[in-house]
Design a protein around this motif. Structure first.
Motif, PDB file in Angstrom:
ATOM      1  N   TRP A 199       0.836  -1.189   0.000  1.00 49.59           N
ATOM      2  CA  TRP A 199       0.000   0.000   0.000  1.00 49.59           C
ATOM      3  C   TRP A 199       0.877   1.249   0.000  1.00 49.59           C
ATOM      4  O   TRP A 199       1.827   1.358   0.785  1.00 49.59           O
ATOM      5  N   LEU A 207      -3.253   4.748  -2.536  1.00 51.73           N
ATOM      6  CA  LEU A 207      -4.324   5.280  -1.704  1.00 51.73           C
ATOM      7  C   LEU A 207      -4.220   6.795  -1.622  1.00 51.73           C
ATOM      8  O   LEU A 207      -3.117   7.359  -1.636  1.00 51.73           O
ATOM      9  N   ARG A 210      -9.202   6.042  -3.633  1.00 47.15           N
ATOM     10  CA  ARG A 210      -9.203   4.927  -2.685  1.00 47.15           C
ATOM     11  C   ARG A 210      -8.699   5.425  -1.337  1.00 47.15           C
ATOM     12  O   ARG A 210      -7.731   6.170  -1.268  1.00 47.15           O
ATOM     13  N   ALA A 224      -7.950   4.282   2.925  1.00 48.61           N
ATOM     14  CA  ALA A 224      -7.731   3.211   3.892  1.00 48.61           C
ATOM     15  C   ALA A 224      -8.533   3.504   5.160  1.00 48.61           C
ATOM     16  O   ALA A 224      -8.641   4.654   5.581  1.00 48.61           O
ATOM     17  N   ALA A 274      -9.115  -1.224   2.610  1.00 47.02           N
ATOM     18  CA  ALA A 274      -8.872  -0.228   1.570  1.00 47.02           C
ATOM     19  C   ALA A 274      -9.905  -0.385   0.471  1.00 47.02           C
ATOM     20  O   ALA A 274     -10.237  -1.505   0.075  1.00 47.02           O
TER      21      ALA A 274
END
Length: 591
Positions: free
Chosen positions: A27, A478, A509, A511, A567
């Motif tokens: 990530w 992210l 996106r 988390a 996520a």
């Protein structure tokens, strides 16, 4: 943590320390420069921090923010005359109208071809001129113009317009003796052009318009803009072109054109047109697809597009174009029902081919620059979809080939940064393919059975030179961190202002850290629905589509009642007529 729910702390290493998630991804979050840009945007514009995080990731400055959030087609629409041969194409079409010549439209069998043909049919009908629609059968005739069809059309028509095809069809266009041929296309051109009166294509080799990102339907729209402009110069009012933007939007998304620049404006305005439910075909398709809200870009690509495509894949090739062009509500309802049935049948065929192709690719190896599979009798209508599934699963360009007799017909899909169409065209020029062409992200090919292995080996070599197969571990990018309490319908609607999302413009996106799986249940064969809580009484519903097609489903089941980092992308769930925030879960990791 800010009150907005977005954490903008610098993350020099893997985001939340996730080096390898359940799906094996690392990530990554915003870099420090992007975070500073986001904070500057908040201060300069007063926009919500989570929206500014997305804008900063896209490189949008404070001065450009308003224009980006409200893209105006009048500001972004290119001059049609910047395209080579546009004048010749427009003048020949107007001459055909003046002479009342018979016009034939030869279109590809996919969404882009159908939407391109439908625009021309609707425009000509508004001008009091009907045209003949011809779409080749995928199995019997293959992609693009063929000698027999073009010769037959030329016997009865003075003008043939090839849309979303024709750029590499030298022989078939030469076979159209007695008729003029116009090519309106976007596929990569070769070193020479076919013997057409005009080839309007932003991807022909001598083109310098900078419009190579347009799909064929967008090129057709520019042609219609130029036609209307010339009619106005003659004091004639042309048909309403803004009403056609739902077709341009559908084709732009379904053909995976990058949602940047004018394409964003096409899709944004096209969705507004679509929401008015004025086109009988798309209205019927939305209804039979049971859409409970106004369509968005996701619906274009994954709900409506596949149904329009279904006729060309496994049914009558012209069903999709007829649906998009018809002014008759009863005909539209019947066509939509037929396409919906064919789409269900297509999914069943696809599942069988996908399973076999996936197993074959894994046996052959998926660590190189190319993954590929070939099988006896694999339906040519689903190999493109299966190629896309292999590409997604292995993050490599993928080719899937259906073998029959001495030949194999294949479809290929690429990953960002790797120009697949150019490599396939090179392969054809070297004689390893019987035919081949396409664009950066997708291509089609025909290969002799005894040349299959050498052709794929050479293609892998060409792709390797572009860096395919040399990627770092797969990353999930992210835009920041979000608390469940911040995931409101209002926040999601604000995020939508940065859309539409799709190719070259991925949906934001976020988390969710240390959230507990409070409940979960399997939905259908492969999906998983979850409820995620933050321990402070706030919950966010989540859905993981296809979770049990990957390790994600079983891994999450084992984590029930435990904390995870999750996520995914925020969306509004309108099921049951009630709007609720929802996380479309892409990945997770135990904490």
């Amino acid at each position: 943590m800010a009150e907005t729910g977005i954490d903008t702390m610098t993350t020099p290493h893997a985001f939340l320390g996730v080096e390898s998630s359940i799906l094996g991804r690392r990530w990554t979050g915003p870099d420090p420069a992007t975070e500073r840009a986001a904070q500057a945007l908040v201060q300069a514009t007063g926009l919500a921090p989570f929206l500014c995080a997305v804008l900063a990731r896209r490189g949008v400055t404070a001065d450009a923010a308003q224009a980006f959030l409200s893209p105006a087609l009048r500001d972004l629409l290119p001059d049609p005359m910047s395209l080579r041969d546009m004048e010749a194409a427009a003048e020949r079409l107007l001459l055909a109208l003046k002479r009342r010549e018979r016009i034939a439209i030869f279109a590809d069998y996919d969404v882009d071809g159908g939407a391109s043909a439908a625009q021309l049919l609707i425009w000509l009908r508004a001008m009091g001129h009907d045209a003949t629609l011809y779409i080749p059968d995928r199995i019997d005739e293959g992609y693009g113009p063929n000698d027999a069809a073009m010769a037959a059309l030329a016997r009865d028509h003075g003008l043939i317009v090839c849309v979303d095809c024709g750029t590499l069809s030298h022989g078939p266009i030469a076979a159209a003796r007695g008729a003029d041929v116009l090519v309106i296309d976007h596929h990569l051109g070769g070193e020479t052009l076919p013997p057409a009166l005009a080839v309007v294509n932003p991807n022909r080799q001598d083109e310098d318009s900078g419009l190579g990102h347009l799909c064929a339907a967008a090129v057709v729209f520019l042609l219609l803009v130029e036609l209307n402009r010339r009619l106005r110069a003659q004091s004639v009012q042309g048909p309403d072109l803004m009403a056609l933007l739902d077709l341009v939007a559908l084709a732009t998304v379904a053909d995976v054109a990058p949602l940047t620049g004018v394409n964003r404006a096409f899709v944004r305005q096209g969705l507004r047109v679509l929401a008015r439910r004025e086109r009988p075909g798309l209205r019927a398709l939305c209804d039979i697809s049971r859409l409970s809200s106004a369509p968005n870009a996701h619906h274009l690509g994954f709900v409506l597009g596949p149904r329009v495509n279904a006729g060309g894949r496994i049914g009558a090739a012209d069903l999709g174009a007829r649906l998009l062009a018809t002014p008759d509500a009863a005909e539209a309802a019947a066509l939509a029902e037929r396409l919906d049935f064919l789409n269900t049948e297509r999914r069943e065929i696809e599942a069988a081919v996908r399973s076999a192709a996936m197993a074959q690719a894994e046996t052959r190896g998926t660590d190189g620059p190319l993954v590929w599979a070939a099988g006896e009798g694999w339906h040519p209508g689903v190999i493109g979809i299966v190629a896309a599934r292999l590409k997604e699963a292995f993050n490599r360009p993928a080719v899937v080939i259906g073998l029959e007799g001495s030949e194999g017909k294949g479809s290929a899909r690429s990953v960002p940064g790797v120009d697949l169409g150019a490599s396939v065209q090179r392969l054809a020029a070297e004689g390893l393919l019987l035919r081949g062409g396409g664009h950066r992200m997708a291509a089609g090919l025909t290969v002799a059975r005894d040349q299959l292995d050498p052709a794929m080996a050479r293609l892998a070599e060409l792709l390797s030179r572009q860096g395919s197969g040399a990627e770092a571990p797969r990353e999930l990018r992210l835009d920041g961190m979000l608390m469940p309490a911040a995931a409101s319908v209002e926040a999601i609607e604000q995020l939508e202002a940065a859309g539409p999302f799709g190719a070259s413009a991925p949906a934001p996106r976020f988390a969710l850290a240390q959230v507990r799986i409070e409940s979960l249940r399997r939905v259908g064969e492969s999906h998983l629905r979850l409820s995620l809580g933050d321990g402070a009484g706030h919950r966010l519903e989540a859905i993981a589509f296809g979770a049990f097609d990957t390790p994600l489903g079983e891994a999450l089941e084992r984590q029930k009642g435990r904390a995870i980092h999750a996520a995914g992308r925020l969306e509004v769930n309108h099921f049951g007529g009630r709007a609720r925030p929802q996380l479309r879960l892409d990945d997770a990791t135990p904490t």
